[in-house]
Scaffold this motif. Sequence first.
Motif, short mmCIF file in Angstrom:
data_model
loop_
_atom_site.label_atom_id
_atom_site.label_comp_id
_atom_site.label_asym_id
_atom_site.label_seq_id
_atom_site.Cartn_x
_atom_site.Cartn_y
_atom_site.Cartn_z
N SER A 291 -132.83 -46.65 19.06
CA SER A 291 -134.05 -46.11 19.64
C SER A 291 -133.87 -45.86 21.14
CB SER A 291 -135.22 -47.07 19.43
OG SER A 291 -135.51 -47.21 18.05
N PRO B 287 -138.87 -49.79 16.03
CA PRO B 287 -137.69 -49.73 16.90
C PRO B 287 -136.41 -50.05 16.15
CG PRO B 287 -138.98 -51.71 17.34
CD PRO B 287 -139.79 -50.87 16.40
N ASN C 98 -134.92 -42.21 16.91
CA ASN C 98 -133.65 -42.81 16.53
C ASN C 98 -132.52 -41.79 16.77
OD1 ASN C 98 -131.37 -43.65 14.87
ND2 ASN C 98 -132.77 -45.14 13.93
N GLU D 156 -143.81 -43.48 17.61
CA GLU D 156 -143.50 -43.99 18.95
C GLU D 156 -142.04 -44.40 19.17
OE1 GLU D 156 -145.52 -43.81 21.55
OE2 GLU D 156 -146.80 -42.70 20.18
N GLN D 157 -141.16 -44.01 18.26
CA GLN D 157 -139.74 -44.28 18.43
C GLN D 157 -138.95 -43.03 18.07
OE1 GLN D 157 -138.74 -47.22 19.67
NE2 GLN D 157 -140.75 -48.20 19.51
#
Length: 238
Positions: A176, A172, A162, A159-160
């Motif tokens: 992010s 995160p 980078n 869900e992130q």
Amino acid sequence: MLVTTPAIVISALKYGEADLIAKCYTRSDGLKSYLLRRILKSKKGNLRTAMFQPAMQLEIVANHKNKGTLESIREAKVLHPYQSLHTDITKTSIVLFLSEIIRSSVMEEEENLPLYHFLEHAFLWLDHQERAANFHLLFLLELTKYLGFYPDSSHMDKEQFNLQTGQFEAHPDVYSISPANLSLLKELLKTKFDTLHTLKLNQQSRAAFMDMLLDYYHLHIQGFKKPKSLSVLTNLFN
């Protein structure tokens, strides 16, 4: 060394009263810069200013000294006459924007056939489309494949994303991206040019994703500069 090669024009800048300096991405030698003497005033010969608009696809006969200096072109002809790329204001603005991006990100003076074919087919594809609003987003994402920092899609369930590492991550980080940009990134990674018409974006989401992509380029390319034509493109889709 005399070379005959297909070449895609990236940019052309006036030099002095009558000359142009043209940057071209050649199939044989990658990025090359050429001094086109007297082209702005000459009425003879087969070199014409109109040939050196951004994204023009030519076959050139050029003298490559390969010493890091300006090269010269003896002959040129248009390989693929465009139907709309330089007459449709939306497409023209996109091409000018992308030419700035390429000029800031592609530096190699060596053969790279995959990159050449990507540029060749992408501009031909755009020329034949009626709708082009999201083309530049997918183009910039796809271009990172050939620049060495395409997002690693092996963990897209996380869900992130980078920007610094180019990877999807579980936690995160200062690099992010926003949830909206994350969702669009995942969608674009599964999108091809031929299915781009299925992507429905408003001006706000398109602009936010573009800013994120430019940050991504800035992090991975030393000396990368934000294109001056970005404001024109933003206003066009506003």
